[in-house]
Design a protein around this motif. Structure first.
Motif, PDB file in Angstrom:
ATOM      1  N   PHE A   1       0.836  -1.204   0.000  1.00 17.51           N
ATOM      2  CA  PHE A   1       0.000   0.000   0.000  1.00 17.51           C
ATOM      3  C   PHE A   1       0.867   1.250   0.000  1.00 17.51           C
ATOM      4  O   PHE A   1       0.649   2.171  -0.785  1.00 17.51           O
ATOM      5  N   LEU A   2       1.876   1.252   0.854  1.00 18.88           N
ATOM      6  CA  LEU A   2       2.745   2.439   0.929  1.00 18.88           C
ATOM      7  C   LEU A   2       3.666   2.537  -0.288  1.00 18.88           C
ATOM      8  O   LEU A   2       3.865   3.612  -0.833  1.00 18.88           O
ATOM      9  N   LEU A   3       4.193   1.391  -0.711  1.00 19.14           N
ATOM     10  CA  LEU A   3       5.127   1.422  -1.838  1.00 19.14           C
ATOM     11  C   LEU A   3       4.434   1.863  -3.127  1.00 19.14           C
ATOM     12  O   LEU A   3       5.013   2.552  -3.948  1.00 19.14           O
ATOM     13  N   LYS A   4       3.168   1.470  -3.263  1.00 25.72           N
ATOM     14  CA  LYS A   4       2.424   1.853  -4.473  1.00 25.72           C
ATOM     15  C   LYS A   4       2.083   3.335  -4.459  1.00 25.72           C
ATOM     16  O   LYS A   4       1.922   3.944  -5.488  1.00 25.72           O
ATOM     17  N   HIS A   5       1.911   3.883  -3.261  1.00 21.50           N
ATOM     18  CA  HIS A   5       1.491   5.278  -3.160  1.00 21.50           C
ATOM     19  C   HIS A   5       2.650   6.186  -2.790  1.00 21.50           C
ATOM     20  O   HIS A   5       2.445   7.264  -2.279  1.00 21.50           O
ATOM     21  N   GLN A   6       3.883   5.732  -3.031  1.00 22.06           N
ATOM     22  CA  GLN A   6       4.995   6.505  -2.481  1.00 22.06           C
ATOM     23  C   GLN A   6       5.448   7.678  -3.352  1.00 22.06           C
ATOM     24  O   GLN A   6       6.499   8.254  -3.099  1.00 22.06           O
ATOM     25  N   LEU A   7       4.668   8.049  -4.349  1.00 22.88           N
ATOM     26  CA  LEU A   7       5.035   9.210  -5.149  1.00 22.88           C
ATOM     27  C   LEU A   7       5.088  10.429  -4.237  1.00 22.88           C
ATOM     28  O   LEU A   7       4.116  10.759  -3.575  1.00 22.88           O
ATOM     29  N   GLY A   8       6.226  11.028  -4.153  1.00 22.07           N
ATOM     30  CA  GLY A   8       6.326  12.254  -3.362  1.00 22.07           C
ATOM     31  C   GLY A   8       6.715  12.026  -1.919  1.00 22.07           C
ATOM     32  O   GLY A   8       6.911  12.977  -1.188  1.00 22.07           O
ATOM     33  N   PHE A   9       6.807  10.783  -1.479  1.00 22.58           N
ATOM     34  CA  PHE A   9       7.292  10.582  -0.109  1.00 22.58           C
ATOM     35  C   PHE A   9       8.120   9.299   0.007  1.00 22.58           C
ATOM     36  O   PHE A   9       8.125   8.478  -0.895  1.00 22.58           O
ATOM     37  N   GLN A  10       8.801   9.208   1.119  1.00 26.93           N
ATOM     38  CA  GLN A  10       9.703   8.066   1.280  1.00 26.93           C
ATOM     39  C   GLN A  10       9.114   7.026   2.238  1.00 26.93           C
ATOM     40  O   GLN A  10       8.431   7.386   3.201  1.00 26.93           O
ATOM     41  N   VAL A  11       9.433   5.780   1.958  1.00 26.45           N
ATOM     42  CA  VAL A  11       8.902   4.695   2.776  1.00 26.45           C
ATOM     43  C   VAL A  11      10.064   3.854   3.297  1.00 26.45           C
ATOM     44  O   VAL A  11      10.874   3.350   2.522  1.00 26.45           O
ATOM     45  N   ASN A  12      10.137   3.740   4.600  1.00 25.11           N
ATOM     46  CA  ASN A  12      11.137   2.863   5.242  1.00 25.11           C
ATOM     47  C   ASN A  12      10.378   1.694   5.859  1.00 25.11           C
ATOM     48  O   ASN A  12       9.510   1.902   6.718  1.00 25.11           O
ATOM     49  N   ILE A  13      10.691   0.525   5.377  1.00 27.79           N
ATOM     50  CA  ILE A  13       9.980  -0.661   5.882  1.00 27.79           C
ATOM     51  C   ILE A  13      10.960  -1.494   6.703  1.00 27.79           C
ATOM     52  O   ILE A  13      12.076  -1.798   6.255  1.00 27.79           O
ATOM     53  N   TYR A  14      10.538  -1.875   7.891  1.00 30.21           N
ATOM     54  CA  TYR A  14      11.395  -2.659   8.783  1.00 30.21           C
ATOM     55  C   TYR A  14      10.785  -4.053   8.939  1.00 30.21           C
ATOM     56  O   TYR A  14       9.706  -4.186   9.527  1.00 30.21           O
ATOM     57  N   ARG A  15      11.445  -5.023   8.362  1.00 29.26           N
ATOM     58  CA  ARG A  15      10.962  -6.401   8.477  1.00 29.26           C
ATOM     59  C   ARG A  15      11.644  -7.039   9.692  1.00 29.26           C
ATOM     60  O   ARG A  15      12.853  -7.280   9.679  1.00 29.26           O
ATOM     61  N   LEU A  16      10.856  -7.300  10.690  1.00 31.26           N
ATOM     62  CA  LEU A  16      11.405  -7.738  11.974  1.00 31.26           C
ATOM     63  C   LEU A  16      11.342  -9.244  12.145  1.00 31.26           C
ATOM     64  O   LEU A  16      10.376  -9.879  11.725  1.00 31.26           O
ATOM     65  N   SER A  17      12.370  -9.782  12.796  1.00 26.96           N
ATOM     66  CA  SER A  17      12.272 -11.201  13.181  1.00 26.96           C
ATOM     67  C   SER A  17      11.478 -11.248  14.489  1.00 26.96           C
ATOM     68  O   SER A  17      10.738 -10.322  14.787  1.00 26.96           O
ATOM     69  N   SER A  18      11.641 -12.256  15.304  1.00 27.82           N
ATOM     70  CA  SER A  18      10.827 -12.370  16.526  1.00 27.82           C
ATOM     71  C   SER A  18      11.295 -11.339  17.561  1.00 27.82           C
ATOM     72  O   SER A  18      12.459 -11.353  17.963  1.00 27.82           O
ATOM     73  N   VAL A  19      10.383 -10.483  17.963  1.00 30.30           N
ATOM     74  CA  VAL A  19      10.743  -9.377  18.855  1.00 30.30           C
ATOM     75  C   VAL A  19      10.509  -9.772  20.315  1.00 30.30           C
ATOM     76  O   VAL A  19       9.512 -10.417  20.636  1.00 30.30           O
ATOM     77  N   PHE A  20      11.445  -9.421  21.170  1.00 32.68           N
ATOM     78  CA  PHE A  20      11.229  -9.639  22.598  1.00 32.68           C
ATOM     79  C   PHE A  20      11.697  -8.406  23.373  1.00 32.68           C
ATOM     80  O   PHE A  20      12.314  -7.502  22.807  1.00 32.68           O
ATOM     81  N   SER A  21      11.343  -8.376  24.632  1.00 30.29           N
ATOM     82  CA  SER A  21      11.675  -7.215  25.454  1.00 30.29           C
ATOM     83  C   SER A  21      12.280  -7.683  26.773  1.00 30.29           C
ATOM     84  O   SER A  21      11.985  -8.784  27.233  1.00 30.29           O
TER      85      SER A  21
ATOM     86  N   GLU B   1      10.062 -27.974  20.333  1.00 33.04           N
ATOM     87  CA  GLU B   1      11.273 -27.652  21.078  1.00 33.04           C
ATOM     88  C   GLU B   1      12.437 -27.300  20.141  1.00 33.04           C
ATOM     89  O   GLU B   1      13.319 -26.545  20.489  1.00 33.04           O
ATOM     90  N   ASN B   2      12.382 -27.868  18.937  1.00 25.64           N
ATOM     91  CA  ASN B   2      13.497 -27.672  18.004  1.00 25.64           C
ATOM     92  C   ASN B   2      13.278 -26.531  17.029  1.00 25.64           C
ATOM     93  O   ASN B   2      14.095 -26.312  16.147  1.00 25.64           O
ATOM     94  N   THR B   3      12.148 -25.859  17.158  1.00 26.54           N
ATOM     95  CA  THR B   3      11.846 -24.792  16.217  1.00 26.54           C
ATOM     96  C   THR B   3      12.894 -23.678  16.318  1.00 26.54           C
ATOM     97  O   THR B   3      13.192 -23.198  17.403  1.00 26.54           O
ATOM     98  N   ILE B   4      13.412 -23.284  15.163  1.00 31.06           N
ATOM     99  CA  ILE B   4      14.442 -22.233  15.143  1.00 31.06           C
ATOM    100  C   ILE B   4      13.787 -20.871  14.914  1.00 31.06           C
ATOM    101  O   ILE B   4      12.928 -20.728  14.049  1.00 31.06           O
ATOM    102  N   ARG B   5      14.211 -19.918  15.702  1.00 31.41           N
ATOM    103  CA  ARG B   5      13.763 -18.540  15.530  1.00 31.41           C
ATOM    104  C   ARG B   5      14.953 -17.601  15.672  1.00 31.41           C
ATOM    105  O   ARG B   5      15.999 -17.984  16.179  1.00 31.41           O
ATOM    106  N   ASP B   6      14.752 -16.386  15.232  1.00 35.79           N
ATOM    107  CA  ASP B   6      15.785 -15.360  15.392  1.00 35.79           C
ATOM    108  C   ASP B   6      15.158 -14.270  16.242  1.00 35.79           C
ATOM    109  O   ASP B   6      14.115 -13.732  15.899  1.00 35.79           O
ATOM    110  N   TYR B   7      15.776 -13.976  17.369  1.00 38.21           N
ATOM    111  CA  TYR B   7      15.179 -13.023  18.300  1.00 38.21           C
ATOM    112  C   TYR B   7      15.906 -11.689  18.305  1.00 38.21           C
ATOM    113  O   TYR B   7      17.143 -11.659  18.337  1.00 38.21           O
ATOM    114  N   VAL B   8      15.126 -10.616  18.251  1.00 36.71           N
ATOM    115  CA  VAL B   8      15.726  -9.273  18.359  1.00 36.71           C
ATOM    116  C   VAL B   8      15.045  -8.501  19.478  1.00 36.71           C
ATOM    117  O   VAL B   8      13.851  -8.663  19.739  1.00 36.71           O
TER     118      VAL B   8
END
Lengths: 308, 337
Positions: A160-180, A210-217
């Protein structure tokens, strides 16, 4: 909806409009207010009722009205979108509902900004897990292939943003598994649940293997990466994969937590496995300049925070 | 898609790494061409405080190869910790560990996969089909040593242990997650599975043949390996003390009965006054002490294994083996339905 008025590294007045008060939203707010980047910060909260999004034009009108003078100095406005209730297990209708809300709000915002001659710079929090589900090692050239409504919704949000990005910039952050490492009331990730339940001698139920692999950020690492872009005036658009590059199994995390707690923790594995596909990130896929804190250190911080 | 990762600890491999990467690249390319559902997704090199120019060589090699991943340890921790670090950074469904010095030719990785599918195994070790060290005595001594340690530790697979191995990823990562600095990684692997197999392939220790290079192996390192194997497996050698205690204690009881009986019925005249009772007392209390110490040691061993993280149970998913079998069969022109 929060509005921050501040100055960037080059002392230019910078405006940040932020949607979302979840895990990432809170982390972003904390980092801004801790003044890790921006020194003089003026924060204003604006009413935004997600149950009544048809009132969005009114909410936005109120925002523009109360900030007429502030916005007159701005040529660009950073819009951070980290909102959304839907998770991995969202149904089709839940995902569609959230997508329509997103499109409606952003369309209104883009139109309103166009009339004020302010160029929006978007920062969208997307989901690597949703977009690349089922792909074991995500590389720089991996193509999104969402398997579930949540992933499809996230891809549609990006498009949606990339298609409508005429005139503005779009920064997309594709996140892995987020924790706090903070004490959370809701939307707790795997590590928070395992550590909290371990401390309380309670059983944690895992809907994976138990063996499922994830990447945590860590949520704060993501917030810092995004805010550094704004502060350094480097938000020039692009897709950024934010992951640690260190794959971890649930078993490994369990053992790390057991070592910290110095006791065994109880885990029950649900027969309803909803999310067991392995997922990790090649180093080459990860955004340059993205630093992620060591997972074991984070777990120790989480333990300290929980036992304070 | 069945994915494979390789892990190579690096200590002094600057002369070999270029060739090794080339060989890995050939394997990776040939797999892409030959197999539909099999991919060498990554080759992880762990720089273990390398004392030569290996790090620079590796970073250069990785520049144009995004499938190569270089991990640098802060100091020299040893081959096992480096392998563990590499495995913990891997994502493949199968992880193959191989040495830096071309002793382990990547071309044989496919043989490992064929073997694990055929034997329904979780781990496959390479066994040299020819002399490794070009020294009959050295080869035989190594085998004898392994048999002795296998007996002492109670882990029969020790005789097959080799650093060229193919491990089911989930088992490798779990074993790596609980291994501590003193754990012997292969013994820990055996806590998770007993489906261990081996294949015969030619292994040549080029470093040993190259007289200018320093061999990483010595008698002392062999002894250290043995000690770690026994300490990781713990139980059996400690049980030895318990058994001796039980036997001595049992014998002392039997002899006491016999001595009392023979004294009471005057079956045999006493050879010397007090001798029997002295021996019996020593045997009784010696046996009793050994028995009690044995119990204590066994309890300590239990605690140690618990502290080391030996799992009570471990679940496993071998469903991707069917895909691997089908993929390997297709290559041979024998598609399975």
């Amino acid at each position: 909806m929060n509005f921050y008025l501040t100055q960037n590294k080059y002392n230019q007045t910078t405006g940040i409009l932020h949607f979302g008060i979840g895990l990432l939203g809170t982390a972003i707010k904390k980092i801004i207010l801790k003044k890790e980047f921006f020194e003089n910060i003026h924060l204003s909260n604006y009413q935004f009722d997600w149950q009544k999004i048809e009132h969005t034009p009114l909410y936005l009108a109120n925002f523009f009205k109360t900030n007429t003078e502030n916005l007159s100095n701005l040529k660009e406005l950073h819009i951070i979108w980290s909102a959304g209730k839907a998770g991995f297990s969202a149904t089709d209708s839940q995902a569609e509902h959230q997508l329509s809300q997103y499109k409606f709000i952003l369309s209104q915002l883009i139109d309103a900004l166009a009339t004020k001659n302010i160029r929006p710079i978007f920062h969208l929090m997307s989901s690597g897990g949703g977009l690349f589900e089922g792909q074991t090692l995500i590389e720089a050239n991996s193509v999104p292939n969402p398997q579930r409504p949540y992933g499809k919704m996230k891809l549609a949000e990006e498009e949606f943003l990339l298609k409508h990005q005429l005139g503005f910039q779009v920064n997309i952050y594709r996140l892995s598994s987020v924790f706090s490492v903070d004490v959370l009331d809701k939307r707790k990730g795997l590590m928070n649940i395992l550590m909290e339940n371990g401390l309380k001698h309670q059983v944690s139920t895992i809907f994976g293997k138990e063996n499922t692999i994830r990447d945590y950020v860590l949520d704060k690492d993501i917030a810092k990466f995004l805010l550094a872009k704004i502060y350094n005036n480097e938000a020039n658009g692009g897709i950024f994969c934010l992951a640690s590059g260190k794959p971890s199994t649930i078993f490994e995390i369990r053992k790390q937590i057991e070592k910290i707690l110095n006791k065994r923790i109880f885990i029950s594995f649900s027969p309803v496995v909803t999310n067991a596909a392995n997922m990790s990130y090649a180093y080459t896929a990860i955004a340059k300049k993205f630093d992620s804190e060591n997972q074991n250190t984070c777990l120790k911080k989480l333990y300290i925070n929980l036992t304070k | 898609m069945v994915t494979v990762s390789t892990v190579t600890p690096v200590y002094q491999g600057e002369n070999y790494l270029g060739q090794l990467v080339e060989k890995l690249e050939e394997v990776r390319t040939s797999w892409t061409e030959q197999y539909e559902d099999l991919k060498l997704i990554e080759s992880i090199f762990v720089i273990d405080g390398a004392k030569d120019n290996s790090a620079a060589v590796l970073y250069e090699l990785a520049k144009d190869r995004n499938w190569i991943r270089v991990i640098e340890l802060s100091k020299n921790y040893g081959q096992h910790p480096a392998t563990i670090a590499g495995i913990l950074h891997s994502s493949g469904e199968w992880v193959v560990t191989l040495d830096e010095d071309l002793q382990h030719n990547p071309i044989f990785i496919i043989n490992f996969l064929e073997e694990v599918v055929k034997k329904n195994s979780d781990i496959c070790y390479a066994r040299s089909s020819e002399k490794t060290h070009n020294s009959f005595v050295k080869d035989k001594l190594a085998i004898l040593f392994k048999y002795a340690i296998a007996k002492l530790s109670g882990v029969p697979f020790i005789v097959d242990f080799n650093s060229f191995r193919c491990i089911r990823g989930s088992i490798g990562r779990s074993a790596a997650a609980i291994s501590s600095h003193e754990s012997y990684f292969d013994v820990v692997l055996c806590w998770f599975t007993d489906r261990v197999t081996k294949i015969s392939i030619p292994l040549k220790d080029f470093r040993n043949l190259d007289e200018s290079a320093e061999s990483g192996y010595s008698v002392w390192s062999l002894i250290k390996h043995g000690k770690r194997m026994i300490m990781t497996s713990s139980i059996k050698i400690l049980r030895f003390g318990l058994v001796i205690g039980i036997i001595a204690f049992g014998i002392s009881i039997l002899l006491a009965i016999y001595a009392l009986y023979s004294t009471f019925y005057k079956l045999t005249p006493p050879a010397s006054q007090g001798w029997s009772s002295t021996i019996l007392v020593i045997l009784f209390f010696g046996g009793l002490l050994s028995l009690l110490v044995g119990f204590v040691l066994e309890s300590v061993s239990d605690l140690l294994l618990n502290a080391k993280g030996k799992p009570t149970f471990f679940t496993i998913d071998r469903s991707s083996d069917a895909v691997l079998e089908k993929t390997l069969a297709k290559k041979n022109g024998n598609p399975k339905k």
